[in-house]
Design an enzyme around this catalytic site. Structure first.
Site, mmCIF file in Angstrom:
data_model
loop_
_atom_site.group_PDB
_atom_site.id
_atom_site.type_symbol
_atom_site.label_atom_id
_atom_site.label_comp_id
_atom_site.label_asym_id
_atom_site.label_seq_id
_atom_site.Cartn_x
_atom_site.Cartn_y
_atom_site.Cartn_z
ATOM 1 N N SER A 47 8.877 -3.428 8.313
ATOM 2 C CA SER A 47 7.706 -2.343 7.711
ATOM 3 C C SER A 47 8.508 -1.389 6.654
ATOM 4 C CB SER A 47 7.024 -1.758 8.688
ATOM 5 O OG SER A 47 6.122 -0.668 8.292
ATOM 6 N N GLU A 95 7.321 1.280 6.609
ATOM 7 C CA GLU A 95 7.348 2.521 7.184
ATOM 8 C C GLU A 95 8.584 3.051 7.933
ATOM 9 O OE1 GLU A 95 4.483 4.675 8.127
ATOM 10 O OE2 GLU A 95 3.311 3.433 6.614
ATOM 11 N N TYR A 111 5.589 4.203 15.667
ATOM 12 C CA TYR A 111 5.539 2.812 15.075
ATOM 13 C C TYR A 111 6.798 2.531 14.033
ATOM 14 C CZ TYR A 111 4.283 -0.792 11.781
ATOM 15 O OH TYR A 111 4.238 -2.018 11.182
HETATM 16 P P1 NAP Z 1 -2.402 -7.053 13.014
HETATM 17 O O1 NAP Z 1 -3.579 -7.688 12.173
HETATM 18 O O2 NAP Z 1 -2.629 -5.756 13.813
HETATM 19 O O3 NAP Z 1 -2.163 -8.212 14.172
HETATM 20 C C1 NAP Z 1 -1.220 -7.834 15.199
HETATM 21 C C2 NAP Z 1 -0.831 -8.859 15.995
HETATM 22 O O4 NAP Z 1 0.032 -8.702 17.220
HETATM 23 C C3 NAP Z 1 -2.120 -9.572 16.729
HETATM 24 O O5 NAP Z 1 -2.072 -10.943 16.906
HETATM 25 C C4 NAP Z 1 -2.248 -8.751 18.130
HETATM 26 O O6 NAP Z 1 -2.881 -9.471 19.279
HETATM 27 C C5 NAP Z 1 -0.840 -8.812 18.436
HETATM 28 N N1 NAP Z 1 -0.451 -7.654 19.410
HETATM 29 C C6 NAP Z 1 -0.800 -6.469 18.893
HETATM 30 N N2 NAP Z 1 -0.417 -5.533 20.143
HETATM 31 C C7 NAP Z 1 0.116 -6.353 20.965
HETATM 32 C C8 NAP Z 1 0.280 -6.187 22.283
HETATM 33 N N3 NAP Z 1 0.626 -5.166 22.953
HETATM 34 N N4 NAP Z 1 0.771 -7.334 23.355
HETATM 35 C C9 NAP Z 1 0.837 -8.551 22.674
HETATM 36 N N5 NAP Z 1 0.221 -8.587 21.476
HETATM 37 C C10 NAP Z 1 -0.081 -7.470 20.559
HETATM 38 O O7 NAP Z 1 -1.098 -7.073 12.100
HETATM 39 P P2 NAP Z 1 -1.108 -7.674 10.744
HETATM 40 O O8 NAP Z 1 -1.737 -6.892 9.583
HETATM 41 O O9 NAP Z 1 -1.237 -9.025 10.664
HETATM 42 O O10 NAP Z 1 0.484 -7.314 10.492
HETATM 43 C C11 NAP Z 1 1.546 -8.420 11.145
HETATM 44 C C12 NAP Z 1 2.694 -7.844 11.203
HETATM 45 O O11 NAP Z 1 3.392 -7.287 9.958
HETATM 46 C C13 NAP Z 1 2.973 -6.600 12.343
HETATM 47 O O12 NAP Z 1 3.971 -6.745 13.022
HETATM 48 C C14 NAP Z 1 2.805 -5.576 11.598
HETATM 49 O O13 NAP Z 1 3.360 -4.308 12.228
HETATM 50 C C15 NAP Z 1 3.560 -5.838 10.421
HETATM 51 N N6 NAP Z 1 3.347 -5.321 9.249
HETATM 52 C C16 NAP Z 1 2.049 -5.317 8.596
HETATM 53 C C17 NAP Z 1 1.702 -4.558 7.427
HETATM 54 C C18 NAP Z 1 0.355 -4.641 6.839
HETATM 55 O O14 NAP Z 1 0.260 -3.882 5.912
HETATM 56 N N7 NAP Z 1 -0.530 -5.472 7.398
HETATM 57 C C19 NAP Z 1 2.702 -3.803 6.549
HETATM 58 C C20 NAP Z 1 4.095 -3.917 7.195
HETATM 59 C C21 NAP Z 1 4.244 -4.393 8.717
HETATM 60 P P3 NAP Z 1 -4.379 -9.155 19.482
HETATM 61 O O15 NAP Z 1 -5.390 -9.989 18.543
HETATM 62 O O16 NAP Z 1 -4.286 -9.848 21.057
HETATM 63 O O17 NAP Z 1 -4.629 -7.621 19.701
#
Ligand code: NAP
Length: 320
Positions: free
Chosen positions: A127, A129, A151
């Site tokens: 990320s 971040e 985070y």
């Molecule tokens: P998201 O919609 O928040 O999805 C996160 C996923 O991780 C979901 O499948 C969730 O499962 C799972 N998860 C969260 N906490 C968990 C836990 N404690 N135990 C098991 N599973 C857990 O994230 P996203 O936007 O698709 O982003 C994908 C990845 O890219 C993440 O790693 C995020 O940190 C990273 N990222 C995102 C962005 C952005 O702008 N979107 C930017 C930079 C990096 P549940 O459905 O069961 O909660």
């Protein structure tokens, strides 16, 4: 010919849904790992009409035995780890859980790969971040990291574990360092989704005001379906490496809110800035350079974020 298999951890999230669609369109068998079938887990896959095309496995990434079993069962060529407690705000309220899950889950996957199949390619969702307090913009892959939240620290730790395993064991590991990317499938607690949803509520007379924290900060925002393309491209390249994936420009949160309110013809006096919602530490302005992804992966991005906002407002209106 048998299809290549990709495992996606974090299948229930925004990126999990869009990446599944992209891999299916490219002829992959997709195995999605989820922590449980309870809740609204398959909302994203259903929305993209691919819920019957993805194989689902319950798998706790903190349990290496389950991970090894799933790798042995499906013998994938690629694993994408999108799973994480992904909210900066929640990480201040749940620092221990965030750091524990976001680092140990990645270490377990790395160990599972090292112990089972060292040819398996691995993608880690890093990320922007991680860079946090920056002096020189735009951020590049060589910028120094100074994370400003639990985070961000957890993502930096996972990122360096990936680099360490790539260098120590010659594994094919790519980290996509993604800046904020949005879509209709973003969870309700994230800024863009929250602003659009609540503005529509105000327009429909179901809510009085929009309460926000510090909106004089700027971020580099992009469109999730385009960003997952970069994840796929880096995994197809001959050399594993890390890439920034970003739009290359930042926009202030205030400008975004103003644009949404203008599009929906809402009085801006309904925006209430509440200092109790400010974070303990925050990044003032951040944007990245996508030159490396462009030159090496041939990934280009030229959407202005207002164009994406208009799409998202329309999609939200259709579905609300
Ligand atoms: P998201 O919609 O928040 O999805 C996160 C996923 O991780 C979901 O499948 C969730 O499962 C799972 N998860 C969260 N906490 C968990 C836990 N404690 N135990 C098991 N599973 C857990 O994230 P996203 O936007 O698709 O982003 C994908 C990845 O890219 C993440 O790693 C995020 O940190 C990273 N990222 C995102 C962005 C952005 O702008 N979107 C930017 C930079 C990096 P549940 O459905 O069961 O909660």
């Amino acid at each position: 010919m048998t299809k290549p298999t990709a495992i996606i951890a974090g299948i229930t999230g925004q990126d999990g849904a869009y990446l599944s669609k992209l891999l299916l369109d490219n002829g992959y068998q997709v195995v999605g790992l989820l922590r449980s079938y309870i809740n609204n887990a398959l909302r994203g896959l259903r929305y993209l009409k691919i819920d019957d095309k993805v194989i689902l496995e319950e798998c706790d990434l903190l349990d290496i035995t389950q991970l090894i079993n799933v790798i042995k069962k499906y013998q994938p060529t690629e694993i994408y780890n999108l799973s994480a407690q992904s909210s900066v705000s929640i990480s201040f309220k749940q620092p221990i859980g965030t750091v524990q899950y976001n680092t140990l889950s990645v270490l377990n996957i790395l160990e599972a790969i090292r112990l089972t199949d060292t040819k398996l390619k691995f993608y880690q969702a890093s990320s922007s971040e991680m860079y946090g307090m920056v002096n020189d913009l735009p951020i590049t892959e060589n910028s120094i990291m100074h994370p400003l939240s639990p985070y961000a620290v957890s993502k930096a730790a996972a990122h360096w574990l990936c680099i360490n395993y790539r260098e120590s064991y010659d594994l094919f590991i790519c980290c996509g360092i993604l800046f904020n990317h949005e879509s209709y499938l973003r969870s309700d607690n994230f800024f863009i989704k929250k602003i659009i949803r609540e503005a529509i509520q105000i327009k429909q007379g179901k809510q009085e005001i929009l309460r926000v924290g510090n909106i004089d900060i700027s971020r580099d925002f992009g469109f999730a379906p385009r960003y997952v393309e970069a994840m796929f491209l880096m995994m197809q390249h001959s050399v594993p490496d890390d890439y920034l994936v970003c739009s290359g420009q930042s926009i202030s949160l205030r400008a975004i809110i103003n644009h949404v309110f203008d599009q929906l013809h809402i009085d801006k006096n309904k925006i209430v800035e509440d200092p109790t919602l400010f974070r303990p530490t925050d990044i003032e302005d951040i944007y990245g350079s996508n030159v490396k992804a462009n030159e090496v992966l041939n990934w280009s991005y030229d959407h202005h974020f207002f164009e994406i906002l208009d799409l998202l407002i329309e999609e939200e209106m259709q579905n609300s």
